[in-house]
Write an enzyme that holds these catalytic residues in place. Structure first.
Site, PDB file in Angstrom:
ATOM      1  CE  LYS A   1      -3.993 -92.128 -69.825  1.00 31.23           C
ATOM      2  NZ  LYS A   1      -3.987 -93.404 -70.113  1.00 31.23           N
TER       3      LYS A   1
ATOM      4  CB  THR B   1       0.883 -98.872 -46.512  1.00 34.95           C
ATOM      5  OG1 THR B   1      -0.104 -99.634 -46.863  1.00 34.95           O
ATOM      6  CG2 THR B   1       2.262 -99.162 -46.658  1.00 34.95           C
TER       7      THR B   1
ATOM      8  CD  GLU C   1       4.592 -99.942 -49.598  1.00 33.29           C
ATOM      9  OE1 GLU C   1       4.773 -98.777 -49.400  1.00 33.29           O
ATOM     10  OE2 GLU C   1       3.380-100.233 -49.861  1.00 33.29           O
TER      11      GLU C   1
ATOM     12  CD1 TRP D   1      -1.690 -89.962 -69.082  1.00 33.16           C
ATOM     13  CD2 TRP D   1       0.066 -90.465 -67.984  1.00 33.16           C
ATOM     14  NE1 TRP D   1      -1.790 -91.280 -68.581  1.00 33.16           N
ATOM     15  CE2 TRP D   1      -0.634 -91.703 -68.041  1.00 33.16           C
ATOM     16  CE3 TRP D   1       1.506 -90.529 -67.272  1.00 33.16           C
ATOM     17  CZ2 TRP D   1      -0.139 -93.011 -67.856  1.00 33.16           C
ATOM     18  CZ3 TRP D   1       1.888 -92.034 -67.101  1.00 33.16           C
ATOM     19  CH2 TRP D   1       1.126 -93.084 -67.194  1.00 33.16           C
TER      20      TRP D   1
END
Ligand code: AMP
Length: 543
Positions: free
Chosen positions: A438, A185, A330, A443
């Protein structure tokens, strides 16, 4: 009591065997690096992969050895994958766009024995070669006529090397759980992490991708494999397309709008798959040159959020259906797909576009949950957002040569993405956990703001990051690449957000850039963006 059915290990070579017997004359067409269009078929790919496997065995390659590839999508790269897996070894795809130090690190970490590379990467690899201690031989994916002069150890032209073996070879009978593929990755921080696919996970994943409602290619389709084979298995297309007998079209290194468009037209391409940045180039080319694809029916978009405006443009302006998919290295990688369920099928116009902009639902074989930071499961109400976790037979259980435990007590893998899931299982990514903004304790979804910004005619590409703010801790900053010939009107752009998103989500400012930085995998590089704006202060900060 055990059942009485055959044990037929799910091995990768069975895919190309099947393709050769059931779809043997189906074409594999590539734009070669040497220039001309190259045509072959699945029967020939199998034959040459058998020769490749035999030649690899003669080279001393044994089950479990790693053989690296650094190559664009082509028939030779495809043959190499089947040859490597067919001798029981592990194909290790290397993304040539990674930083030099990362390439050196992963080759050494994987201890690759051979490196098969396109001739165009010879200059790059020559610079790195002194540090690549494990590589015994470099095989250049070309023929004698195009073989460059090189100092690379034991370098040989692939065609010459292949000619030294015949196809009288029996595929290695490894366990279906044996490692077959390795892909690191491209994390923006820390060392790369190796995801080690098995024969079984690749075969099952290809079957998932072949399901109707997923990318679902068929023997009647012609599929342009835009997503590079060095990005998470090219979304399984090198396995899924031979499995179902679709014509496979490989673009080589040329992913610009004109080249992709020409290949689509020349090869009657019906389906394609790739990251949003490639589609932006194609849309731009078609718009500027008043072109319309005549055969293209569907594009799968993933690897990064597909902007809603892109869906609208493809569908409304060009009659091409967009199929949004989410996934990661993944997860082999396809984790969710924009499957049209009956309730969705009833939607039309803007509401259908809204639905398609979501990342979609999980196919059989992927279980999803969202949890709070401390692991408590959160409800599927479409509004609550939490950490997205996945579990299934095609999802990583650990990283290659790393001790770290990556699964929770129930076997779920934390994707690092933040998402909401609706009652019917449709998932919507709002951010990467590390990119979440934030503000005042709440959020803000950067993806949602980017989506909206991209629907403004003056915006070619948009990216949102959080910047520090004295009163609100963080506030969103919108970085924009202006559309060609458009005016720069930051105030007008910010007014556009009014009434479309919550007031406190509206970015604190707009900054114009020549280009948005991207990672080696074609995603918006927010780490780099944050660096660019490290000393930036919003106009209302401290006011
Ligand atoms: P990689 O392993 O390099 O393919 O990166 C995987 C990450 O890309 C995911 O964890 C997501 O953050 C992002 N990603 C992939 N597909 C999408 C999508 N359709 N929408 C939003 N983010 C995506």
């Amino acid at each position: 009591m055990q059942g009485l059915m055959q044990d037929w290990p799910l091995l990768i070579h069975r895919i190309i065997d099947h393709a050769a017997t059931q779809h043997g004359s189906r074409e594999v067409v590539s734009r070669s690096l040497e220039g001309p269009i190259h045509r072959t078929d699945y029967a020939t790919v199998r034959q040459r992969a058998l020769r490749g496997a035999k030649r690899l065995a003669r080279e001393g390659i044994k089950p479990g050895d790693r053989v690296a590839t650094m190559a664009w999508n082509s028939w030779r790269h495809l043959e190499a994958w089947y040859a490597i897996a067919g001798v029981g070894a592990i194909y290790h795809t290397i993304n040539p766009r990674l930083f030099a130090e990362q390439i050196v690190w992963i080759v050494n970490h994987a201890e690759d024995r051979l490196l098969m590379l396109d001739a165009c990467f010879v200059p790059l690899v020559e610079k790195l070669a002194p540090a690549l201690a494990s590589i015994e031989r470099y095989i250049i994916l070309t023929d004698a006529a195009h073989m460059p002069q090189t100092s690379l150890r034991n370098a040989v032209a692939y065609e010459d090397w292949l000619a030294e073996a015949d196809d009288d070879f029996v595929w290695a009978a490894v366990d279906e759980r044996a490692a077959a593929g390795l892909c690191y990755t491209s994390g923006t921080t820390g060392n790369p992490k190796g995801v080690l696919y098995t024969h079984r996970s690749n075969v099952l994943h290809a079957m998932q991708v072949c399901m109707t409602g997923s990318i679902g290619p068929s023997a009647n389709d012609s599929v342009l494999c835009v997503v590079p084979m060095f990005h998470a298995n090219a979304w399984a297309l090198p396995f899924a397309l031979p499995m179902c007998g679709a014509k496979m079209v490989m673009p080589g290194s040329r992913l610009d709008g004109a080249s992709v468009y020409d290949l689509i037209e020349a090869e009657g391409v019906t389906h394609s798959a790739g990251v949003p940045t490639v589609w932006l180039m194609l849309l731009d080319y078609m718009t500027t040159n008043a072109k319309k694809p005549s055969t293209l029916r569907q594009v799968a978009v993933g690897g990064a959020a597909c902007p809603r405006a892109m869906i609208v443009r493809f569908e409304r302006d060009f009659g091409v259906d967009v199929f949004h998919a989410w996934g990661m290295t993944e997860s082999s990688p396809v984790g969710t797909t924009g499957t049209i369920k009956p309730a969705v099928g009833k939607l039309e116009g803007e509401s259908l576009y809204d639905q398609k902009a979501k990342q979609g639902s999980a196919p059989f074989g992927v279980e999803m949950i969202i949890t709070s930071d401390d692991g408590v499961r959160l409800p599927w109400d479409g509004a609550t957002v939490g950490r997205l976790k996945v579990r299934g037979p095609c999802i990583a259980a650990g990283y290659y040569r790393q001790e770290t435990q990556i699964l929770d007590a129930e076997g779920f893998f934390d994707t690092g993405d933040i998402a909401a899931i609706e009652a019917d299982g449709t998932m919507r990514i709002t951010d990467r956990a590390k990119d979440v903004i934030k503000s005042g304790g709440e959020w803000i979804s950067s993806i949602e703001i980017e989506n909206l910004a991209m629907s403004h005619p003056d915006v070619a590409e948009a990216a949102v990051i959080g910047v520090p703010h004295e009163k609100w801790t963080e506030r969103p900053l919108l970085a924009v690449v202006p559309a060609r010939g458009s005016a720069r009107d930051p105030a007008g752009l910010l007014r556009f957000f009014e009434g479309r998103i919550a007031k406190w989500w509206i970015p604190g400012d707009v900054q114009y850039l020549e280009e948005i930085p991207h990672t080696a995998a074609g995603k918006i590089n927010k780490v780099r963006l944050r660096e660019i704006f490290r000393d930036y202060r919003l106009p209302d900060d401290g006011v």
